[in-house]
Write a protein that holds these residues in place. Structure first.
Motif, PDB file in Angstrom:
ATOM      1  N   ASP A   1      16.906  26.069 -36.441  1.00 47.22           N
ATOM      2  CA  ASP A   1      16.664  25.617 -37.798  1.00 47.22           C
ATOM      3  C   ASP A   1      16.824  26.704 -38.829  1.00 47.22           C
ATOM      4  O   ASP A   1      17.320  26.202 -40.006  1.00 47.22           O
ATOM      5  CB  ASP A   1      15.020  25.263 -37.957  1.00 47.22           C
ATOM      6  CG  ASP A   1      14.566  24.131 -36.999  1.00 47.22           C
ATOM      7  OD1 ASP A   1      15.615  23.290 -36.806  1.00 47.22           O
ATOM      8  OD2 ASP A   1      13.524  24.143 -36.757  1.00 47.22           O
ATOM      9  N   TYR A   2      16.675  27.867 -38.733  1.00 49.53           N
ATOM     10  CA  TYR A   2      16.982  28.968 -39.447  1.00 49.53           C
ATOM     11  C   TYR A   2      18.256  28.955 -39.644  1.00 49.53           C
ATOM     12  O   TYR A   2      18.929  29.262 -40.851  1.00 49.53           O
ATOM     13  CB  TYR A   2      16.428  30.316 -38.837  1.00 49.53           C
ATOM     14  CG  TYR A   2      16.765  31.524 -39.682  1.00 49.53           C
ATOM     15  CD1 TYR A   2      16.146  31.746 -41.017  1.00 49.53           C
ATOM     16  CD2 TYR A   2      17.797  32.622 -39.248  1.00 49.53           C
ATOM     17  CE1 TYR A   2      16.648  32.957 -41.581  1.00 49.53           C
ATOM     18  CE2 TYR A   2      18.224  33.557 -40.036  1.00 49.53           C
ATOM     19  CZ  TYR A   2      17.380  33.784 -41.300  1.00 49.53           C
ATOM     20  OH  TYR A   2      17.880  34.703 -41.983  1.00 49.53           O
ATOM     21  N   ARG A   3      19.375  28.885 -38.515  1.00 54.58           N
ATOM     22  CA  ARG A   3      20.589  28.991 -38.712  1.00 54.58           C
ATOM     23  C   ARG A   3      21.361  27.813 -39.640  1.00 54.58           C
ATOM     24  O   ARG A   3      22.085  28.023 -40.359  1.00 54.58           O
ATOM     25  CB  ARG A   3      21.432  28.988 -37.274  1.00 54.58           C
ATOM     26  CG  ARG A   3      21.024  30.014 -36.605  1.00 54.58           C
ATOM     27  CD  ARG A   3      21.943  30.274 -35.294  1.00 54.58           C
ATOM     28  NE  ARG A   3      21.519  31.273 -34.389  1.00 54.58           N
ATOM     29  CZ  ARG A   3      20.796  31.029 -33.390  1.00 54.58           C
ATOM     30  NH1 ARG A   3      20.283  29.861 -33.029  1.00 54.58           N
ATOM     31  NH2 ARG A   3      20.444  32.338 -32.550  1.00 54.58           N
ATOM     32  N   ASN A   4      20.649  26.660 -39.347  1.00 56.03           N
ATOM     33  CA  ASN A   4      21.056  25.409 -40.134  1.00 56.03           C
ATOM     34  C   ASN A   4      20.590  25.729 -41.557  1.00 56.03           C
ATOM     35  O   ASN A   4      21.441  25.465 -42.681  1.00 56.03           O
ATOM     36  CB  ASN A   4      20.329  23.931 -39.684  1.00 56.03           C
ATOM     37  CG  ASN A   4      20.871  23.955 -38.253  1.00 56.03           C
ATOM     38  OD1 ASN A   4      21.986  24.266 -37.995  1.00 56.03           O
ATOM     39  ND2 ASN A   4      19.931  23.326 -37.550  1.00 56.03           N
ATOM     40  N   VAL A   5      19.330  26.143 -41.814  1.00 54.62           N
ATOM     41  CA  VAL A   5      19.077  26.463 -43.167  1.00 54.62           C
ATOM     42  C   VAL A   5      19.975  27.560 -43.838  1.00 54.62           C
ATOM     43  O   VAL A   5      20.134  27.391 -45.140  1.00 54.62           O
ATOM     44  CB  VAL A   5      17.761  26.953 -43.244  1.00 54.62           C
ATOM     45  CG1 VAL A   5      17.316  27.397 -44.667  1.00 54.62           C
ATOM     46  CG2 VAL A   5      16.725  25.895 -42.717  1.00 54.62           C
ATOM     47  N   GLN A   6      20.281  28.431 -43.414  1.00 48.22           N
ATOM     48  CA  GLN A   6      21.437  29.471 -43.615  1.00 48.22           C
ATOM     49  C   GLN A   6      22.811  29.075 -44.077  1.00 48.22           C
ATOM     50  O   GLN A   6      23.230  29.198 -45.160  1.00 48.22           O
ATOM     51  CB  GLN A   6      21.459  30.538 -42.777  1.00 48.22           C
ATOM     52  CG  GLN A   6      21.547  32.059 -43.442  1.00 48.22           C
ATOM     53  CD  GLN A   6      21.283  33.079 -42.112  1.00 48.22           C
ATOM     54  OE1 GLN A   6      21.630  32.691 -41.029  1.00 48.22           O
ATOM     55  NE2 GLN A   6      21.102  34.401 -42.562  1.00 48.22           N
ATOM     56  N   ASP A   7      23.241  27.911 -43.167  1.00 43.47           N
ATOM     57  CA  ASP A   7      24.390  27.248 -43.431  1.00 43.47           C
ATOM     58  C   ASP A   7      24.256  26.603 -44.776  1.00 43.47           C
ATOM     59  O   ASP A   7      25.310  26.477 -45.442  1.00 43.47           O
ATOM     60  CB  ASP A   7      24.789  26.374 -42.283  1.00 43.47           C
ATOM     61  CG  ASP A   7      25.181  27.338 -40.994  1.00 43.47           C
ATOM     62  OD1 ASP A   7      25.549  28.509 -41.171  1.00 43.47           O
ATOM     63  OD2 ASP A   7      25.038  26.675 -40.052  1.00 43.47           O
ATOM     64  N   GLN A   8      23.177  25.490 -44.693  1.00 38.65           N
ATOM     65  CA  GLN A   8      22.921  24.869 -45.856  1.00 38.65           C
ATOM     66  C   GLN A   8      22.844  25.746 -47.240  1.00 38.65           C
ATOM     67  O   GLN A   8      23.397  25.513 -48.466  1.00 38.65           O
ATOM     68  CB  GLN A   8      21.712  24.183 -45.793  1.00 38.65           C
ATOM     69  CG  GLN A   8      21.736  23.045 -44.781  1.00 38.65           C
ATOM     70  CD  GLN A   8      20.593  22.208 -44.833  1.00 38.65           C
ATOM     71  OE1 GLN A   8      19.478  22.399 -45.307  1.00 38.65           O
ATOM     72  NE2 GLN A   8      20.548  21.377 -43.716  1.00 38.65           N
ATOM     73  N   LEU A   9      22.217  26.906 -47.185  1.00 37.98           N
ATOM     74  CA  LEU A   9      22.120  27.940 -48.219  1.00 37.98           C
ATOM     75  C   LEU A   9      23.404  28.300 -48.625  1.00 37.98           C
ATOM     76  O   LEU A   9      23.738  28.311 -49.750  1.00 37.98           O
ATOM     77  CB  LEU A   9      21.126  29.090 -47.934  1.00 37.98           C
ATOM     78  CG  LEU A   9      21.102  30.141 -48.654  1.00 37.98           C
ATOM     79  CD1 LEU A   9      20.262  29.483 -50.126  1.00 37.98           C
ATOM     80  CD2 LEU A   9      20.217  31.367 -48.256  1.00 37.98           C
ATOM     81  N   SER A  10      24.215  28.788 -47.764  1.00 38.09           N
ATOM     82  CA  SER A  10      25.666  29.326 -48.028  1.00 38.09           C
ATOM     83  C   SER A  10      26.389  28.035 -48.633  1.00 38.09           C
ATOM     84  O   SER A  10      27.202  28.233 -49.575  1.00 38.09           O
ATOM     85  CB  SER A  10      26.321  29.701 -46.812  1.00 38.09           C
ATOM     86  OG  SER A  10      26.642  28.376 -45.672  1.00 38.09           O
ATOM     87  N   LYS A  11      26.373  26.756 -48.455  1.00 38.86           N
ATOM     88  CA  LYS A  11      27.171  25.704 -49.031  1.00 38.86           C
ATOM     89  C   LYS A  11      26.442  25.425 -50.407  1.00 38.86           C
ATOM     90  O   LYS A  11      27.273  25.565 -51.267  1.00 38.86           O
ATOM     91  CB  LYS A  11      26.869  24.421 -48.219  1.00 38.86           C
ATOM     92  CG  LYS A  11      27.409  24.386 -46.828  1.00 38.86           C
ATOM     93  CD  LYS A  11      27.098  22.979 -46.014  1.00 38.86           C
ATOM     94  CE  LYS A  11      27.944  23.036 -44.829  1.00 38.86           C
ATOM     95  NZ  LYS A  11      27.784  21.892 -44.071  1.00 38.86           N
ATOM     96  N   VAL A  12      24.989  25.695 -50.565  1.00 36.89           N
ATOM     97  CA  VAL A  12      24.602  25.429 -51.883  1.00 36.89           C
ATOM     98  C   VAL A  12      25.254  26.766 -52.625  1.00 36.89           C
ATOM     99  O   VAL A  12      25.218  26.517 -54.038  1.00 36.89           O
ATOM    100  CB  VAL A  12      23.040  25.442 -51.788  1.00 36.89           C
ATOM    101  CG1 VAL A  12      22.267  25.556 -53.257  1.00 36.89           C
ATOM    102  CG2 VAL A  12      22.610  24.095 -50.862  1.00 36.89           C
TER     103      VAL A  12
END
Length: 398
Positions: free
Chosen positions: A292-303
Protein backbone atom coordinates in the motif's frame (compact mmCIF):
# COMPACT_ATOMS: atom_id res chain seq x y z
CA UNK A 1 1.95 -15.74 16.52
CA UNK A 2 3.29 -18.63 14.45
CA UNK A 3 7.03 -19.14 14.89
CA UNK A 4 8.94 -20.30 11.89
CA UNK A 5 11.82 -22.67 11.97
CA UNK A 6 15.22 -20.94 12.13
CA UNK A 7 16.94 -20.61 8.81
CA UNK A 8 20.33 -22.24 8.51
CA UNK A 9 22.77 -19.79 6.92
CA UNK A 10 24.85 -21.49 4.25
CA UNK A 11 28.57 -21.02 3.80
CA UNK A 12 27.96 -19.27 0.49
CA UNK A 13 25.73 -16.63 2.14
CA UNK A 14 28.29 -16.10 4.88
CA UNK A 15 31.04 -15.73 2.29
CA UNK A 16 28.99 -13.19 0.29
CA UNK A 17 28.32 -11.13 3.43
CA UNK A 18 32.02 -11.07 4.31
CA UNK A 19 32.82 -10.17 0.69
CA UNK A 20 30.46 -7.18 0.94
CA UNK A 21 32.29 -5.97 4.05
CA UNK A 22 35.67 -6.28 2.30
CA UNK A 23 34.41 -4.57 -0.89
CA UNK A 24 32.91 -1.74 1.19
CA UNK A 25 36.28 -1.18 2.85
CA UNK A 26 37.98 -1.02 -0.57
CA UNK A 27 35.20 1.27 -1.87
CA UNK A 28 35.81 3.74 0.96
CA UNK A 29 39.53 3.88 0.07
CA UNK A 30 38.69 4.48 -3.59
CA UNK A 31 36.26 7.28 -2.68
CA UNK A 32 38.98 8.93 -0.62
CA UNK A 33 41.32 8.70 -3.64
CA UNK A 34 38.63 10.46 -5.71
CA UNK A 35 38.43 13.23 -3.03
CA UNK A 36 34.75 12.65 -2.30
CA UNK A 37 34.99 14.46 1.06
CA UNK A 38 35.97 17.79 -0.53
CA UNK A 39 34.08 17.50 -3.85
CA UNK A 40 30.97 15.48 -2.90
CA UNK A 41 30.23 15.97 0.79
CA UNK A 42 31.15 19.66 0.99
CA UNK A 43 28.40 20.63 -1.48
CA UNK A 44 25.74 18.51 0.23
CA UNK A 45 26.89 19.36 3.79
CA UNK A 46 26.66 15.71 4.88
CA UNK A 47 28.78 13.61 7.21
CA UNK A 48 31.33 11.13 5.77
CA UNK A 49 30.14 7.54 5.49
CA UNK A 50 31.75 4.73 7.48
CA UNK A 51 32.95 1.34 6.24
CA UNK A 52 29.66 -0.42 7.18
CA UNK A 53 27.27 2.22 5.74
CA UNK A 54 26.08 0.27 2.67
CA UNK A 55 26.34 -3.16 4.35
CA UNK A 56 24.35 -2.81 7.60
CA UNK A 57 20.71 -1.67 7.37
CA UNK A 58 19.98 1.35 9.57
CA UNK A 59 17.83 3.89 7.69
CA UNK A 60 16.79 2.56 4.24
CA UNK A 61 15.42 5.89 2.98
CA UNK A 62 18.54 7.84 3.86
CA UNK A 63 20.84 5.06 2.65
CA UNK A 64 19.04 4.82 -0.72
CA UNK A 65 19.22 8.60 -1.16
CA UNK A 66 22.94 8.57 -0.35
CA UNK A 67 23.43 5.65 -2.78
CA UNK A 68 21.68 7.51 -5.60
CA UNK A 69 23.64 10.73 -4.95
CA UNK A 70 26.96 8.88 -4.77
CA UNK A 71 26.25 6.87 -7.93
CA UNK A 72 25.30 10.05 -9.82
CA UNK A 73 28.49 11.77 -8.63
CA UNK A 74 30.65 8.80 -9.71
CA UNK A 75 29.00 8.77 -13.15
CA UNK A 76 29.70 12.50 -13.53
CA UNK A 77 33.24 11.91 -12.24
CA UNK A 78 33.79 9.45 -15.09
CA UNK A 79 32.98 12.21 -17.60
CA UNK A 80 29.28 11.55 -18.34
CA UNK A 81 26.18 13.65 -17.78
CA UNK A 82 23.85 12.55 -15.01
CA UNK A 83 21.10 14.63 -13.44
CA UNK A 84 21.28 15.15 -9.68
CA UNK A 85 18.64 12.91 -7.99
CA UNK A 86 16.17 14.54 -5.62
CA UNK A 87 14.92 13.13 -2.34
CA UNK A 88 11.29 12.81 -3.49
CA UNK A 89 11.98 11.37 -6.94
CA UNK A 90 10.51 8.04 -7.96
CA UNK A 91 13.00 5.36 -6.81
CA UNK A 92 12.18 3.17 -9.81
CA UNK A 93 13.18 5.91 -12.25
CA UNK A 94 16.35 6.65 -10.30
CA UNK A 95 17.36 2.97 -10.22
CA UNK A 96 16.65 2.63 -13.94
CA UNK A 97 18.90 5.61 -14.74
CA UNK A 98 21.71 4.18 -12.59
CA UNK A 99 21.34 0.74 -14.24
CA UNK A 100 21.51 2.34 -17.69
CA UNK A 101 24.70 4.20 -16.73
CA UNK A 102 26.20 0.96 -15.36
CA UNK A 103 25.32 -0.96 -18.52
CA UNK A 104 26.96 1.75 -20.64
CA UNK A 105 30.22 1.00 -18.83
CA UNK A 106 30.01 -2.65 -19.91
CA UNK A 107 29.25 -4.11 -16.44
CA UNK A 108 27.41 -7.41 -16.17
CA UNK A 109 24.21 -7.23 -14.09
CA UNK A 110 22.60 -10.52 -13.14
CA UNK A 111 20.24 -9.35 -10.38
CA UNK A 112 16.84 -7.59 -10.43
CA UNK A 113 16.68 -3.80 -9.87
CA UNK A 114 14.53 -4.30 -6.75
CA UNK A 115 17.68 -5.36 -4.88
CA UNK A 116 18.82 -1.71 -4.90
CA UNK A 117 15.67 -0.21 -3.34
CA UNK A 118 16.85 -0.75 0.24
CA UNK A 119 20.09 1.14 -0.42
CA UNK A 120 22.21 -1.56 1.31
CA UNK A 121 23.61 -4.94 0.41
CA UNK A 122 26.26 -6.56 -1.72
CA UNK A 123 24.59 -5.43 -4.96
CA UNK A 124 24.69 -1.77 -3.93
CA UNK A 125 28.37 -2.12 -3.00
CA UNK A 126 29.03 -3.91 -6.31
CA UNK A 127 27.45 -1.07 -8.34
CA UNK A 128 29.33 1.67 -6.45
CA UNK A 129 32.62 -0.25 -6.61
CA UNK A 130 32.39 -0.68 -10.38
CA UNK A 131 31.48 2.99 -10.86
CA UNK A 132 34.41 3.99 -8.63
CA UNK A 133 36.78 1.80 -10.68
CA UNK A 134 35.59 3.46 -13.89
CA UNK A 135 36.00 6.94 -12.36
CA UNK A 136 39.53 6.05 -11.20
CA UNK A 137 40.44 4.94 -14.73
CA UNK A 138 39.00 8.12 -16.25
CA UNK A 139 40.94 10.30 -13.79
CA UNK A 140 44.24 8.43 -14.48
CA UNK A 141 44.72 7.31 -10.87
CA UNK A 142 47.18 4.40 -10.68
CA UNK A 143 46.64 1.79 -7.94
CA UNK A 144 49.71 -0.09 -6.78
CA UNK A 145 50.25 -2.88 -4.30
CA UNK A 146 51.54 -1.74 -0.91
CA UNK A 147 55.16 -2.55 -0.13
CA UNK A 148 55.66 -3.74 3.43
CA UNK A 149 58.71 -2.32 5.21
CA UNK A 150 61.76 -4.52 5.48
CA UNK A 151 62.01 -6.21 8.82
CA UNK A 152 65.28 -5.71 10.58
CA UNK A 153 66.70 -8.23 12.96
CA UNK A 154 66.30 -7.20 16.53
CA UNK A 155 69.72 -6.78 18.05
CA UNK A 156 69.73 -6.97 21.79
CA UNK A 157 72.58 -5.02 23.24
CA UNK A 158 73.97 -6.53 26.39
CA UNK A 159 75.65 -3.98 28.56
CA UNK A 160 78.91 -5.17 29.96
CA UNK A 161 78.97 -4.80 33.68
CA UNK A 162 82.48 -4.11 34.81
CA UNK A 163 81.64 -5.48 38.22
CA UNK A 164 81.08 -8.96 36.72
CA UNK A 165 83.47 -11.27 34.91
CA UNK A 166 82.69 -11.96 31.25
CA UNK A 167 84.29 -15.16 29.98
CA UNK A 168 84.62 -13.87 26.40
CA UNK A 169 86.35 -10.74 27.56
CA UNK A 170 88.66 -12.70 29.86
CA UNK A 171 89.70 -14.96 26.98
CA UNK A 172 90.33 -11.96 24.72
CA UNK A 173 92.42 -10.27 27.39
CA UNK A 174 94.43 -13.43 27.96
CA UNK A 175 95.05 -13.91 24.22
CA UNK A 176 96.06 -10.26 23.87
CA UNK A 177 98.39 -10.58 26.87
CA UNK A 178 100.19 -13.67 25.58
CA UNK A 179 100.17 -12.85 21.86
CA UNK A 180 103.00 -10.31 22.05
CA UNK A 181 106.20 -12.26 21.24
CA UNK A 182 108.49 -9.25 21.55
CA UNK A 183 107.85 -8.90 25.31
CA UNK A 184 109.69 -11.88 26.82
CA UNK A 185 108.91 -10.85 30.34
CA UNK A 186 105.23 -11.75 29.89
CA UNK A 187 106.00 -15.32 28.65
CA UNK A 188 105.02 -18.00 31.11
CA UNK A 189 107.70 -20.70 31.67
CA UNK A 190 106.99 -23.99 33.40
CA UNK A 191 110.48 -24.13 34.86
CA UNK A 192 110.00 -20.85 36.62
CA UNK A 193 106.79 -22.20 38.14
CA UNK A 194 108.64 -25.25 39.50
CA UNK A 195 111.35 -23.06 40.96
CA UNK A 196 108.73 -20.85 42.54
CA UNK A 197 107.13 -23.87 44.13
CA UNK A 198 110.47 -24.89 45.62
CA UNK A 199 111.12 -21.39 46.89
CA UNK A 200 107.71 -21.04 48.43
CA UNK A 201 107.87 -20.98 52.16
CA UNK A 202 105.05 -21.33 54.55
CA UNK A 203 103.52 -17.97 55.27
CA UNK A 204 103.10 -16.80 58.74
CA UNK A 205 99.53 -16.00 59.54
CA UNK A 206 98.92 -12.84 61.39
CA UNK A 207 96.12 -12.75 63.88
CA UNK A 208 95.66 -8.99 63.84
CA UNK A 209 93.14 -9.04 60.89
CA UNK A 210 89.97 -7.08 61.60
CA UNK A 211 86.84 -9.12 61.01
CA UNK A 212 84.68 -6.15 59.92
CA UNK A 213 87.23 -4.93 57.37
CA UNK A 214 87.49 -8.50 56.06
CA UNK A 215 83.71 -8.70 55.55
CA UNK A 216 83.70 -5.33 53.81
CA UNK A 217 86.45 -6.48 51.48
CA UNK A 218 84.57 -9.70 50.74
CA UNK A 219 81.39 -7.74 49.92
CA UNK A 220 83.38 -5.45 47.63
CA UNK A 221 85.02 -8.30 45.72
CA UNK A 222 82.01 -10.61 45.63
CA UNK A 223 80.25 -8.99 42.58
CA UNK A 224 83.41 -9.43 40.51
CA UNK A 225 83.31 -13.17 41.10
CA UNK A 226 80.05 -13.61 39.21
CA UNK A 227 80.18 -15.21 35.77
CA UNK A 228 77.70 -14.06 33.06
CA UNK A 229 77.21 -15.80 29.73
CA UNK A 230 76.11 -13.60 26.83
CA UNK A 231 72.76 -14.68 25.38
CA UNK A 232 72.47 -15.10 21.62
CA UNK A 233 69.00 -14.15 20.33
CA UNK A 234 69.57 -16.08 17.11
CA UNK A 235 70.06 -19.35 18.94
CA UNK A 236 67.36 -21.86 17.98
CA UNK A 237 67.39 -23.34 21.48
CA UNK A 238 66.17 -20.08 23.02
CA UNK A 239 63.43 -19.83 20.39
CA UNK A 240 62.41 -23.41 21.05
CA UNK A 241 62.17 -22.75 24.77
CA UNK A 242 60.05 -19.69 24.11
CA UNK A 243 57.76 -21.70 21.81
CA UNK A 244 57.34 -24.37 24.46
CA UNK A 245 56.52 -21.80 27.13
CA UNK A 246 54.02 -20.08 24.82
CA UNK A 247 52.44 -23.41 23.92
CA UNK A 248 52.04 -24.33 27.57
CA UNK A 249 50.44 -20.97 28.37
CA UNK A 250 48.11 -21.30 25.35
CA UNK A 251 47.12 -24.84 26.38
CA UNK A 252 46.36 -23.59 29.88
CA UNK A 253 44.16 -20.76 28.63
CA UNK A 254 42.55 -22.69 25.79
CA UNK A 255 40.28 -24.86 27.94
CA UNK A 256 38.45 -22.04 29.71
CA UNK A 257 38.46 -19.75 26.67
CA UNK A 258 37.13 -22.45 24.36
CA UNK A 259 34.23 -23.27 26.66
CA UNK A 260 33.36 -19.57 26.97
CA UNK A 261 33.55 -19.08 23.21
CA UNK A 262 31.35 -22.12 22.56
CA UNK A 263 28.81 -20.85 25.05
CA UNK A 264 28.91 -17.40 23.45
CA UNK A 265 28.54 -18.96 19.98
CA UNK A 266 25.45 -20.88 21.08
CA UNK A 267 23.88 -17.77 22.59
CA UNK A 268 24.61 -15.72 19.47
CA UNK A 269 23.24 -18.42 17.16
CA UNK A 270 20.04 -18.69 19.23
CA UNK A 271 19.65 -14.89 19.22
CA UNK A 272 20.21 -14.75 15.45
CA UNK A 273 17.60 -17.45 14.90
CA UNK A 274 15.12 -15.48 16.99
CA UNK A 275 15.91 -12.29 15.11
CA UNK A 276 15.52 -14.03 11.74
CA UNK A 277 12.21 -15.60 12.71
CA UNK A 278 10.85 -12.28 13.99
CA UNK A 279 12.10 -10.49 10.93
CA UNK A 280 10.26 -12.96 8.72
CA UNK A 281 7.12 -12.54 10.79
CA UNK A 282 7.30 -8.75 10.55
CA UNK A 283 7.96 -8.91 6.81
CA UNK A 284 4.98 -11.19 6.33
CA UNK A 285 2.73 -9.01 8.48
CA UNK A 286 3.90 -5.75 6.92
CA UNK A 287 3.92 -6.95 3.33
CA UNK A 288 0.44 -5.60 2.58
CA UNK A 289 1.22 -2.32 4.29
CA UNK A 290 4.43 -1.99 2.29
CA UNK A 291 2.54 -2.67 -0.93
CA UNK A 292 0.00 0.00 0.00
CA UNK A 293 2.85 2.35 0.83
CA UNK A 294 4.46 1.75 -2.57
CA UNK A 295 1.13 2.33 -4.32
CA UNK A 296 0.55 5.52 -2.38
CA UNK A 297 4.07 6.63 -3.23
CA UNK A 298 3.43 5.98 -6.93
CA UNK A 299 0.19 7.94 -6.73
CA UNK A 300 2.00 10.74 -4.95
CA UNK A 301 4.59 10.90 -7.71
CA UNK A 302 1.82 11.08 -10.33
CA UNK A 303 0.03 13.83 -8.39
CA UNK A 304 3.32 15.73 -8.15
CA UNK A 305 3.82 15.42 -11.90
CA UNK A 306 0.30 16.74 -12.51
CA UNK A 307 0.90 19.52 -10.04
CA UNK A 308 4.11 20.50 -11.80
CA UNK A 309 2.35 20.54 -15.18
CA UNK A 310 -0.53 22.60 -13.82
CA UNK A 311 1.85 24.96 -12.03
CA UNK A 312 3.69 25.62 -15.32
CA UNK A 313 0.34 26.45 -17.01
CA UNK A 314 -0.64 28.73 -14.13
CA UNK A 315 2.69 30.53 -14.39
CA UNK A 316 2.13 31.21 -18.10
CA UNK A 317 -1.37 32.50 -17.45
CA UNK A 318 -0.06 34.71 -14.67
CA UNK A 319 2.44 36.24 -17.08
CA UNK A 320 -0.38 36.92 -19.59
CA UNK A 321 -2.49 38.44 -16.80
CA UNK A 322 0.37 40.78 -15.86
CA UNK A 323 0.65 41.91 -19.49
CA UNK A 324 -3.13 42.55 -19.73
CA UNK A 325 -3.05 44.48 -16.46
CA UNK A 326 -0.27 46.69 -17.82
CA UNK A 327 -2.26 47.41 -21.00
CA UNK A 328 -5.39 48.14 -18.92
CA UNK A 329 -3.47 50.60 -16.76
CA UNK A 330 -2.17 52.43 -19.83
CA UNK A 331 -5.72 52.63 -21.32
CA UNK A 332 -7.09 53.92 -18.01
CA UNK A 333 -4.43 56.59 -17.91
CA UNK A 334 -5.29 57.72 -21.46
CA UNK A 335 -9.03 57.84 -20.62
CA UNK A 336 -8.34 59.90 -17.52
CA UNK A 337 -6.25 62.35 -19.53
CA UNK A 338 -9.02 62.68 -22.16
CA UNK A 339 -11.73 63.09 -19.52
CA UNK A 340 -9.78 65.78 -17.73
CA UNK A 341 -9.17 67.62 -21.02
CA UNK A 342 -12.94 67.48 -21.92
CA UNK A 343 -14.09 68.93 -18.60
CA UNK A 344 -11.46 71.64 -18.63
CA UNK A 345 -12.34 75.12 -20.24
CA UNK A 346 -8.85 76.08 -21.22
CA UNK A 347 -9.21 74.74 -24.79
CA UNK A 348 -12.26 77.02 -25.40
CA UNK A 349 -10.42 80.04 -24.09
CA UNK A 350 -7.52 79.21 -26.33
CA UNK A 351 -9.87 78.89 -29.32
CA UNK A 352 -11.42 82.32 -28.58
CA UNK A 353 -8.01 83.90 -28.29
CA UNK A 354 -6.92 82.34 -31.55
CA UNK A 355 -10.18 83.57 -33.28
CA UNK A 356 -9.62 87.12 -32.02
CA UNK A 357 -6.05 86.99 -33.16
CA UNK A 358 -7.17 85.75 -36.58
CA UNK A 359 -9.71 88.62 -36.83
CA UNK A 360 -7.06 91.21 -36.06
CA UNK A 361 -4.82 89.65 -38.65
CA UNK A 362 -7.69 89.72 -41.22
CA UNK A 363 -8.28 93.41 -40.54
CA UNK A 364 -4.59 94.16 -41.00
CA UNK A 365 -4.65 92.24 -44.24
CA UNK A 366 -7.73 94.15 -45.44
CA UNK A 367 -6.01 97.46 -44.73
CA UNK A 368 -2.96 96.35 -46.59
CA UNK A 369 -5.11 95.15 -49.51
CA UNK A 370 -6.86 98.56 -49.64
CA UNK A 371 -3.56 100.39 -49.64
CA UNK A 372 -2.25 98.17 -52.38
CA UNK A 373 -5.44 98.73 -54.50
CA UNK A 374 -5.11 102.48 -54.06
CA UNK A 375 -1.46 102.39 -55.13
CA UNK A 376 -2.36 100.21 -58.08
CA UNK A 377 -5.14 102.58 -59.14
CA UNK A 378 -2.85 105.58 -58.96
CA UNK A 379 -0.25 103.83 -61.09
CA UNK A 380 -2.90 102.94 -63.66
CA UNK A 381 -4.15 106.56 -63.82
CA UNK A 382 -0.63 107.85 -64.14
CA UNK A 383 0.13 105.39 -66.91
CA UNK A 384 -3.07 106.36 -68.81
CA UNK A 385 -2.20 110.03 -68.55
CA UNK A 386 1.27 109.37 -69.84
CA UNK A 387 -0.18 107.38 -72.79
CA UNK A 388 -2.65 110.16 -73.62
CA UNK A 389 0.09 112.77 -73.51
CA UNK A 390 2.28 110.75 -75.82
CA UNK A 391 -0.60 110.12 -78.22
CA UNK A 392 -1.51 113.79 -78.30
CA UNK A 393 2.08 114.78 -79.11
CA UNK A 394 2.16 112.29 -81.96
CA UNK A 395 -1.07 113.75 -83.41
CA UNK A 396 0.25 117.28 -83.25
CA UNK A 397 3.31 116.18 -85.10
CA UNK A 398 1.37 114.77 -87.92
Amino acid sequence: MIREEPKIVSEKDQESSFTAFACMDDLLDKLKLLKYESEFLSGLKMKPIHKYYFVVTKNPGEQFYMFSLLAAWLVRKSGKNFEQPQEFDDPNDTIQKIMDAVKDNGMAIDFPPNKLKQGVGEHVVYILDNLANDAIKKNNIILRKPKPPEEKEDTVEVLDDESEINLDRVEEEMIAAYSDDSDEENIFHLDDLQRAKKEVRPLELKADVNEESWKLEVERVLPQLKVTIKNDNRDWRSHLDQMKSYKNSIDECLGTTKSQLEKLHKEISITLEKVNSREKYFNRELENILDDYRNVQDQLSKVKDNYNNISTGVAERNRELYKLNDRLESVKQQMEERGSSMTDGTPLVNIKKSVAKMKTEIIDMDVRIGVLECILLQTKIRDEKMIENEFGQQISVF
